[in-house]
Design a protein around this motif. Structure first.
Motif, PDB file in Angstrom:
ATOM      1  N   GLY A 186      17.131 -10.930   8.910  1.00 34.36           N
ATOM      2  CA  GLY A 186      16.043 -10.947   9.888  1.00 34.36           C
ATOM      3  C   GLY A 186      14.905 -11.858   9.467  1.00 34.36           C
ATOM      4  O   GLY A 186      14.323 -12.574  10.291  1.00 34.36           O
ATOM      5  N   ILE A 187      14.575 -11.835   8.192  1.00 34.20           N
ATOM      6  CA  ILE A 187      13.516 -12.710   7.682  1.00 34.20           C
ATOM      7  C   ILE A 187      13.915 -14.167   7.854  1.00 34.20           C
ATOM      8  O   ILE A 187      13.122 -14.998   8.305  1.00 34.20           O
ATOM      9  N   LEU A 188      15.158 -14.493   7.499  1.00 35.21           N
ATOM     10  CA  LEU A 188      15.629 -15.867   7.662  1.00 35.21           C
ATOM     11  C   LEU A 188      15.648 -16.277   9.129  1.00 35.21           C
ATOM     12  O   LEU A 188      15.310 -17.405   9.472  1.00 35.21           O
ATOM     13  N   ARG A 189      16.036 -15.356   9.999  1.00 31.75           N
ATOM     14  CA  ARG A 189      16.051 -15.642  11.432  1.00 31.75           C
ATOM     15  C   ARG A 189      14.635 -15.955  11.924  1.00 31.75           C
ATOM     16  O   ARG A 189      14.429 -16.878  12.712  1.00 31.75           O
ATOM     17  N   ASP A 190      13.659 -15.192  11.444  1.00 33.03           N
ATOM     18  CA  ASP A 190      12.268 -15.429  11.836  1.00 33.03           C
ATOM     19  C   ASP A 190      11.786 -16.794  11.358  1.00 33.03           C
ATOM     20  O   ASP A 190      10.953 -17.421  12.005  1.00 33.03           O
ATOM     21  N   MET A 191      12.308 -17.263  10.235  1.00 32.88           N
ATOM     22  CA  MET A 191      11.916 -18.554   9.677  1.00 32.88           C
ATOM     23  C   MET A 191      12.704 -19.703  10.291  1.00 32.88           C
ATOM     24  O   MET A 191      12.359 -20.862  10.097  1.00 32.88           O
ATOM     25  N   LYS A 192      13.732 -19.408  11.041  1.00 36.84           N
ATOM     26  CA  LYS A 192      14.706 -20.403  11.485  1.00 36.84           C
ATOM     27  C   LYS A 192      14.110 -21.513  12.331  1.00 36.84           C
ATOM     28  O   LYS A 192      14.716 -22.573  12.476  1.00 36.84           O
ATOM     29  N   SER A 193      12.926 -21.337  12.858  1.00 33.86           N
ATOM     30  CA  SER A 193      12.353 -22.383  13.705  1.00 33.86           C
ATOM     31  C   SER A 193      12.269 -23.721  12.968  1.00 33.86           C
ATOM     32  O   SER A 193      12.310 -24.769  13.577  1.00 33.86           O
ATOM     33  N   GLY A 194      12.219 -23.670  11.633  1.00 32.54           N
ATOM     34  CA  GLY A 194      12.168 -24.896  10.849  1.00 32.54           C
ATOM     35  C   GLY A 194      13.537 -25.407  10.451  1.00 32.54           C
ATOM     36  O   GLY A 194      13.655 -26.494   9.909  1.00 32.54           O
ATOM     37  N   GLY A 195      14.581 -24.676  10.673  1.00 33.24           N
ATOM     38  CA  GLY A 195      15.924 -25.099  10.299  1.00 33.24           C
ATOM     39  C   GLY A 195      16.752 -23.932   9.815  1.00 33.24           C
ATOM     40  O   GLY A 195      16.276 -22.806   9.752  1.00 33.24           O
ATOM     41  N   SER A 196      17.989 -24.236   9.443  1.00 35.78           N
ATOM     42  CA  SER A 196      18.886 -23.142   9.076  1.00 35.78           C
ATOM     43  C   SER A 196      19.578 -23.351   7.733  1.00 35.78           C
ATOM     44  O   SER A 196      20.498 -22.618   7.412  1.00 35.78           O
ATOM     45  N   ARG A 197      19.156 -24.335   6.948  1.00 37.30           N
ATOM     46  CA  ARG A 197      19.766 -24.550   5.632  1.00 37.30           C
ATOM     47  C   ARG A 197      19.090 -23.646   4.610  1.00 37.30           C
ATOM     48  O   ARG A 197      17.875 -23.713   4.424  1.00 37.30           O
ATOM     49  N   VAL A 198      19.905 -22.821   3.941  1.00 36.01           N
ATOM     50  CA  VAL A 198      19.379 -21.849   2.986  1.00 36.01           C
ATOM     51  C   VAL A 198      20.048 -22.062   1.633  1.00 36.01           C
ATOM     52  O   VAL A 198      21.281 -22.066   1.538  1.00 36.01           O
ATOM     53  N   LEU A 199      19.226 -22.225   0.606  1.00 39.05           N
ATOM     54  CA  LEU A 199      19.738 -22.276  -0.762  1.00 39.05           C
ATOM     55  C   LEU A 199      19.606 -20.880  -1.344  1.00 39.05           C
ATOM     56  O   LEU A 199      18.517 -20.316  -1.397  1.00 39.05           O
ATOM     57  N   LEU A 200      20.728 -20.317  -1.740  1.00 37.39           N
ATOM     58  CA  LEU A 200      20.769 -18.999  -2.349  1.00 37.39           C
ATOM     59  C   LEU A 200      20.854 -19.212  -3.852  1.00 37.39           C
ATOM     60  O   LEU A 200      21.891 -19.601  -4.379  1.00 37.39           O
ATOM     61  N   LEU A 201      19.734 -19.005  -4.541  1.00 33.83           N
ATOM     62  CA  LEU A 201      19.629 -19.234  -5.974  1.00 33.83           C
ATOM     63  C   LEU A 201      19.808 -17.901  -6.680  1.00 33.83           C
ATOM     64  O   LEU A 201      19.029 -16.972  -6.474  1.00 33.83           O
ATOM     65  N   LEU A 202      20.857 -17.798  -7.492  1.00 31.27           N
ATOM     66  CA  LEU A 202      21.248 -16.516  -8.086  1.00 31.27           C
ATOM     67  C   LEU A 202      21.173 -16.550  -9.605  1.00 31.27           C
ATOM     68  O   LEU A 202      21.452 -17.575 -10.217  1.00 31.27           O
ATOM     69  N   TRP A 203      20.872 -15.430 -10.206  1.00 31.94           N
ATOM     70  CA  TRP A 203      20.894 -15.335 -11.667  1.00 31.94           C
ATOM     71  C   TRP A 203      22.322 -15.163 -12.162  1.00 31.94           C
ATOM     72  O   TRP A 203      22.631 -15.500 -13.296  1.00 31.94           O
ATOM     73  N   SER A 204      23.207 -14.648 -11.305  1.00 30.29           N
ATOM     74  CA  SER A 204      24.602 -14.413 -11.677  1.00 30.29           C
ATOM     75  C   SER A 204      25.449 -14.349 -10.416  1.00 30.29           C
ATOM     76  O   SER A 204      24.969 -13.925  -9.355  1.00 30.29           O
ATOM     77  N   GLU A 205      26.699 -14.746 -10.532  1.00 28.21           N
ATOM     78  CA  GLU A 205      27.610 -14.648  -9.382  1.00 28.21           C
ATOM     79  C   GLU A 205      27.845 -13.206  -8.970  1.00 28.21           C
ATOM     80  O   GLU A 205      28.289 -12.944  -7.851  1.00 28.21           O
ATOM     81  N   SER A 206      27.538 -12.255  -9.851  1.00 24.28           N
ATOM     82  CA  SER A 206      27.737 -10.846  -9.509  1.00 24.28           C
ATOM     83  C   SER A 206      26.871 -10.420  -8.325  1.00 24.28           C
ATOM     84  O   SER A 206      27.186  -9.446  -7.641  1.00 24.28           O
ATOM     85  N   VAL A 207      25.815 -11.160  -8.047  1.00 24.78           N
ATOM     86  CA  VAL A 207      24.971 -10.875  -6.882  1.00 24.78           C
ATOM     87  C   VAL A 207      25.795 -10.961  -5.603  1.00 24.78           C
ATOM     88  O   VAL A 207      25.543 -10.253  -4.635  1.00 24.78           O
ATOM     89  N   LEU A 208      26.823 -11.809  -5.622  1.00 25.23           N
ATOM     90  CA  LEU A 208      27.649 -11.984  -4.430  1.00 25.23           C
ATOM     91  C   LEU A 208      28.515 -10.768  -4.135  1.00 25.23           C
ATOM     92  O   LEU A 208      29.179 -10.726  -3.097  1.00 25.23           O
ATOM     93  N   ASN A 209      28.502  -9.770  -5.015  1.00 22.93           N
ATOM     94  CA  ASN A 209      29.205  -8.521  -4.733  1.00 22.93           C
ATOM     95  C   ASN A 209      28.455  -7.670  -3.711  1.00 22.93           C
ATOM     96  O   ASN A 209      29.023  -6.746  -3.144  1.00 22.93           O
ATOM     97  N   LEU A 210      27.181  -7.976  -3.497  1.00 21.17           N
ATOM     98  CA  LEU A 210      26.400  -7.244  -2.503  1.00 21.17           C
ATOM     99  C   LEU A 210      26.697  -7.825  -1.123  1.00 21.17           C
ATOM    100  O   LEU A 210      26.692  -9.044  -0.939  1.00 21.17           O
ATOM    101  N   PRO A 211      26.977  -6.968  -0.149  1.00 22.47           N
ATOM    102  CA  PRO A 211      27.427  -7.447   1.169  1.00 22.47           C
ATOM    103  C   PRO A 211      26.523  -8.481   1.824  1.00 22.47           C
ATOM    104  O   PRO A 211      27.022  -9.478   2.360  1.00 22.47           O
ATOM    105  N   VAL A 212      25.226  -8.287   1.809  1.00 22.85           N
ATOM    106  CA  VAL A 212      24.347  -9.230   2.505  1.00 22.85           C
ATOM    107  C   VAL A 212      24.454 -10.629   1.903  1.00 22.85           C
ATOM    108  O   VAL A 212      24.460 -11.628   2.634  1.00 22.85           O
ATOM    109  N   PHE A 213      24.604 -10.715   0.590  1.00 23.48           N
ATOM    110  CA  PHE A 213      24.691 -12.025  -0.055  1.00 23.48           C
ATOM    111  C   PHE A 213      26.077 -12.638   0.101  1.00 23.48           C
ATOM    112  O   PHE A 213      26.204 -13.852   0.255  1.00 23.48           O
ATOM    113  N   SER A 214      27.116 -11.818   0.073  1.00 21.12           N
ATOM    114  CA  SER A 214      28.457 -12.376   0.271  1.00 21.12           C
ATOM    115  C   SER A 214      28.611 -12.910   1.690  1.00 21.12           C
ATOM    116  O   SER A 214      29.230 -13.949   1.907  1.00 21.12           O
TER     117      SER A 214
END
Length: 110
Positions: free
Chosen positions: A22-50
Motif C-alpha cells: 500500500g505504501i508503494l502504491r501511494d508512492m507510485k505516482s513517481g514510478g514503479s521501479r523498486v530496489l529491495l535492499l536486503l541484509w540476507s536472502e532469508s528475508v525473501l522467506n517472508l510472503p510480502v517480500f517474496s
C-alpha cells in the motif's frame, strides 16, 4: 556550512510489512521501479517480500543483498554502481542499521 536533509519513512512493529504494498502504491505516482535492499536472502522467506521479488505485483522490483556491517565508502559506491542502471523510484531497505544507512545513501544518489 553544509546541510543535509534526507526524508525517509521508517516503519516498524508487528506485521508492519503487510503495509508495504500500500505504501508503494501511494508512492507510485513517481514510478514503479523498486530496489529491495536486503541484509540476507532469508528475508525473501517472508510472503510480502517474496511476492515483490518475484514480480507478482504491479512493481518492477530488483533485489540486492547488502550483508556488510559498518560499510566502507567503497562498499557503498559498489552498491551504487551495481544498482544505478535500474534507477529505482523507491528503495526499500530491510535489515539493521547498516542496510538502512546504505538505503538512505542510495536515495541521495538517485
Amino acid at each position: 556550512m553544509n546541510r543535509y536533509y534526507n526524508p525517509v519513512r521508517l516503519i516498524e512493529g508487528k506485521n508492519c510489512t503487510d503495509r508495504l504494498p500500500g505504501i508503494l502504491r501511494d508512492m507510485k505516482s513517481g514510478g514503479s521501479r523498486v530496489l529491495l535492499l536486503l541484509w540476507s536472502e532469508s528475508v525473501l522467506n517472508l510472503p510480502v517480500f517474496s511476492e515483490l521479488a518475484e514480480n507478482r505485483t504491479e512493481f518492477d522490483v530488483r533485489t540486492h543483498v547488502f550483508p556488510y556491517s559498518n560499510p566502507t565508502v567503497e562498499q557503498l559506491f559498489e552498491l551504487y554502481r551495481q544498482t544505478r542502471e535500474f534507477f529505482p523510484d523507491a528503495v526499500v531497505a530491510v535489515g539493521g542499521g547498516s542496510v538502512l544507512d546504505a538505503g538512505k545513501a542510495l536515495c541521495c544518489l538517485y
